[in-house]
Design a protein around this motif. Sequence first.
Motif, mmCIF file in Angstrom:
data_model
loop_
_atom_site.group_PDB
_atom_site.id
_atom_site.type_symbol
_atom_site.label_atom_id
_atom_site.label_comp_id
_atom_site.label_asym_id
_atom_site.label_seq_id
_atom_site.Cartn_x
_atom_site.Cartn_y
_atom_site.Cartn_z
ATOM 1 N N LEU A 1 30.799 -5.739 -35.944
ATOM 2 C CA LEU A 1 30.208 -7.257 -36.120
ATOM 3 C C LEU A 1 31.217 -8.026 -36.116
ATOM 4 C CD1 LEU A 1 27.565 -8.978 -36.046
ATOM 5 C CD2 LEU A 1 27.280 -8.488 -38.744
ATOM 6 N N GLU A 2 32.248 -8.107 -37.225
ATOM 7 C CA GLU A 2 33.405 -9.046 -37.288
ATOM 8 C C GLU A 2 34.036 -9.195 -35.912
ATOM 9 O OE1 GLU A 2 34.301 -8.508 -41.893
ATOM 10 O OE2 GLU A 2 35.298 -7.188 -40.528
ATOM 11 N N SER B 1 35.275 -12.635 -31.119
ATOM 12 C CA SER B 1 35.437 -12.633 -29.812
ATOM 13 C C SER B 1 34.722 -13.886 -29.311
ATOM 14 C CB SER B 1 34.790 -11.375 -28.964
ATOM 15 O OG SER B 1 35.437 -10.343 -29.302
ATOM 16 N N ASN B 2 33.327 -14.058 -29.837
ATOM 17 C CA ASN B 2 32.467 -15.276 -29.369
ATOM 18 C C ASN B 2 33.365 -16.608 -29.786
ATOM 19 O OD1 ASN B 2 30.701 -13.486 -28.693
ATOM 20 N ND2 ASN B 2 29.301 -13.626 -30.442
ATOM 21 N N GLU B 3 33.956 -16.564 -30.898
ATOM 22 C CA GLU B 3 34.834 -17.632 -31.478
ATOM 23 C C GLU B 3 36.153 -17.853 -30.477
ATOM 24 O OE1 GLU B 3 33.758 -18.262 -36.151
ATOM 25 O OE2 GLU B 3 35.420 -16.887 -35.479
ATOM 26 N N LYS B 4 36.528 -16.923 -29.409
ATOM 27 C CA LYS B 4 37.548 -16.797 -28.593
ATOM 28 C C LYS B 4 38.890 -16.733 -29.557
ATOM 29 C CE LYS B 4 35.455 -19.974 -25.157
ATOM 30 N NZ LYS B 4 34.738 -18.762 -24.553
ATOM 31 N N LYS B 5 38.639 -16.093 -30.462
ATOM 32 C CA LYS B 5 39.699 -15.428 -31.321
ATOM 33 C C LYS B 5 40.334 -14.093 -31.042
ATOM 34 C CE LYS B 5 38.622 -18.383 -35.229
ATOM 35 N NZ LYS B 5 38.211 -18.740 -36.749
ATOM 36 N N TYR B 6 40.778 -13.798 -29.786
ATOM 37 C CA TYR B 6 40.873 -12.726 -29.210
ATOM 38 C C TYR B 6 41.892 -12.169 -29.801
ATOM 39 C CZ TYR B 6 37.989 -14.829 -25.678
ATOM 40 O OH TYR B 6 36.778 -15.444 -25.073
ATOM 41 N N ASP B 7 43.191 -12.522 -30.017
ATOM 42 C CA ASP B 7 44.229 -11.816 -30.922
ATOM 43 C C ASP B 7 43.656 -11.181 -32.275
ATOM 44 O OD1 ASP B 7 45.913 -12.148 -28.809
ATOM 45 O OD2 ASP B 7 46.892 -13.690 -29.826
ATOM 46 N N ALA B 8 42.851 -12.061 -32.846
ATOM 47 C CA ALA B 8 42.398 -11.441 -34.283
ATOM 48 C C ALA B 8 41.440 -10.269 -34.099
ATOM 49 C CB ALA B 8 41.681 -12.703 -34.948
ATOM 50 N N LEU C 1 41.285 -8.232 -31.344
ATOM 51 C CA LEU C 1 41.991 -7.118 -30.906
ATOM 52 C C LEU C 1 42.568 -6.508 -32.111
ATOM 53 C CD1 LEU C 1 43.838 -8.255 -27.736
ATOM 54 C CD2 LEU C 1 42.092 -6.272 -27.743
ATOM 55 N N GLU C 2 43.321 -7.300 -33.181
ATOM 56 C CA GLU C 2 44.039 -6.597 -34.494
ATOM 57 C C GLU C 2 42.916 -5.670 -35.190
ATOM 58 O OE1 GLU C 2 46.354 -7.963 -38.380
ATOM 59 O OE2 GLU C 2 45.567 -9.483 -36.946
ATOM 60 N N LYS C 3 41.606 -6.434 -35.167
ATOM 61 C CA LYS C 3 40.779 -5.628 -36.034
ATOM 62 C C LYS C 3 40.412 -4.393 -35.332
ATOM 63 C CE LYS C 3 38.450 -8.212 -38.804
ATOM 64 N NZ LYS C 3 38.627 -7.543 -40.171
ATOM 65 N N LEU C 4 40.250 -4.503 -34.049
ATOM 66 C CA LEU C 4 39.668 -3.436 -33.209
ATOM 67 C C LEU C 4 40.838 -2.130 -33.359
ATOM 68 C CD1 LEU C 4 37.986 -4.439 -29.888
ATOM 69 C CD2 LEU C 4 37.047 -2.889 -31.650
ATOM 70 N N LEU D 1 54.983 2.422 -35.849
ATOM 71 C CA LEU D 1 53.712 2.433 -34.953
ATOM 72 C C LEU D 1 54.213 0.716 -34.204
ATOM 73 C CD1 LEU D 1 50.590 3.370 -36.987
ATOM 74 C CD2 LEU D 1 51.678 4.533 -35.099
ATOM 75 N N GLU D 2 55.066 0.187 -34.605
ATOM 76 C CA GLU D 2 55.206 -1.167 -33.878
ATOM 77 C C GLU D 2 55.546 -1.261 -32.406
ATOM 78 O OE1 GLU D 2 58.244 -3.130 -36.022
ATOM 79 O OE2 GLU D 2 56.987 -3.358 -37.927
ATOM 80 N N GLY D 3 56.096 -0.130 -31.806
ATOM 81 C CA GLY D 3 56.200 -0.033 -30.523
ATOM 82 C C GLY D 3 54.798 0.609 -29.602
ATOM 83 N N SER D 4 53.766 0.886 -30.474
ATOM 84 C CA SER D 4 52.796 1.608 -29.900
ATOM 85 C C SER D 4 51.960 0.613 -29.105
ATOM 86 C CB SER D 4 51.881 2.367 -30.676
ATOM 87 O OG SER D 4 50.924 2.842 -30.273
ATOM 88 N N ILE D 5 51.410 0.650 -27.829
ATOM 89 C CA ILE D 5 50.365 -0.119 -27.143
ATOM 90 C C ILE D 5 49.244 -0.077 -27.741
ATOM 91 C CG2 ILE D 5 49.378 -0.491 -24.837
ATOM 92 C CD1 ILE D 5 51.968 0.550 -23.467
ATOM 93 N N LEU D 6 48.761 1.079 -28.332
ATOM 94 C CA LEU D 6 47.498 1.240 -28.777
ATOM 95 C C LEU D 6 47.266 0.287 -30.011
ATOM 96 C CD1 LEU D 6 47.073 5.016 -28.989
ATOM 97 C CD2 LEU D 6 45.584 3.401 -27.674
ATOM 98 N N TYR D 7 48.450 -0.021 -30.655
ATOM 99 C CA TYR D 7 48.445 -0.703 -31.732
ATOM 100 C C TYR D 7 49.227 -2.315 -31.831
ATOM 101 C CZ TYR D 7 47.009 3.822 -33.221
ATOM 102 O OH TYR D 7 46.303 5.192 -33.079
ATOM 103 N N ALA D 8 49.275 -2.724 -30.501
ATOM 104 C CA ALA D 8 50.294 -3.763 -30.478
ATOM 105 C C ALA D 8 49.871 -4.871 -31.208
ATOM 106 C CB ALA D 8 50.188 -4.072 -28.625
ATOM 107 N N ASN D 9 48.553 -5.152 -31.527
ATOM 108 C CA ASN D 9 48.086 -6.462 -32.138
ATOM 109 C C ASN D 9 47.965 -6.297 -33.669
ATOM 110 O OD1 ASN D 9 47.298 -8.531 -30.009
ATOM 111 N ND2 ASN D 9 46.392 -6.455 -29.308
ATOM 112 N N VAL D 10 48.370 -5.060 -34.245
ATOM 113 C CA VAL D 10 48.375 -4.819 -35.710
ATOM 114 C C VAL D 10 49.685 -5.192 -36.276
ATOM 115 C CG1 VAL D 10 47.895 -3.139 -37.469
ATOM 116 C CG2 VAL D 10 46.602 -2.705 -35.274
ATOM 117 N N LYS D 11 49.429 -6.120 -37.335
ATOM 118 C CA LYS D 11 50.734 -6.643 -38.055
ATOM 119 C C LYS D 11 51.020 -5.312 -39.167
ATOM 120 C CE LYS D 11 49.962 -11.370 -37.006
ATOM 121 N NZ LYS D 11 48.398 -11.174 -36.294
#
Length: 345
Positions: free
Chosen positions: A189-190, A195-202, A204-207, A293-303
């Motif tokens: 839900l988050e 996504s609806n707020e167009k906060k796409y990076d956030a 993707l990070e959560k996903l 995991l920093e070089g992984s495409i699967l988790y590219a948006n995770v800090k």
Amino acid sequence: MRINEIISTKRKELGFTQEQVATYLNVSTPAVNKWESGKSFPDISLLPALARLLKTDLNTLLSFQEDLSDLEIATFANELGDDIFKNEFGSIYEKAIAKIREFPNNDRLKYTLVTILLGAINFNEPSNKEEYLSELNELLIQCVDSKDLQISNFALHMLAINACRAENYQEAEEYLNKIVDFSIDKEVLEVTILSNEKKYDAALEKLETKVLAEAVKIQNLMMQSVNLLAEVERYEEAEYFFNTLKKYTECFNLMPTNAYLAEYRIAVKKQDKARAIAAFTKVIENMTKPWNLEGSILYANVKFKENSLFANNQIKAIISALEKDEELAFIRDTPEFKEIMEKFK
């Protein structure tokens, strides 16, 4: 300061002896001595008179203060974790209990320290282990009533594990049935909201964080399947699960140590010396490498805060436990196994 330190400091500031305090409160001098050494506490009925004698208020006497932050809890927990490899269990236990007494209503602190103590007790093996376990279980039961549902569920889960280890299976089942399981997935839900707020990076990070968490859960389930199948000597199925687990681990960039642990369990159950030693070597070697995991495409948006790396003292603890494992008798005297043990001690 804690109550024992406050009593001692205030008494000395006012020039009272322990005998004078004891006479004023109509208690024994040894009782006052125990209060100041932290071995016992004044009866609640004595606190108002004690506060008046020491010219202070109850809030100061009881050392009421703001609750600990999560960072303060983590810092103390790390400090306590380091003590496991330096001190006897009794002193570690007293240090943790003193902190819990200082913040008796902090359920997160209580649960965190209990989990550390449960790990430490298996490493240190004190003579009165069962007595300690009983006291730790009582603290977990207190955590079950926490207003924080996550802590309550964690405590129930740990109580179920402890009951299972004690072969109290009905009790374990009762604890598990009390765990509150939500069917609503809050993270999904988050993501929709972000996504609806167009906060796409956030979003993707959560996903991606969710993907990683779920992948680790499945990896652990597959490991348990391998262990169970090997235990009942259904080796063909165990090998299939292991091979699938290895591919799954690579696919989701998960910690490879876990896959090698599964292979190690199969080899030990089959008494396969060469394979057991090879798998064990891979387990330890991967523990000494960062899980990056920093070089992984699967988790590219995770800090990621830092690379996940087993501390040297954790590896030493595992080595120490393996040296006592009766299942390893068939490889313990081999030159290869001795070499590994010496290398990583």
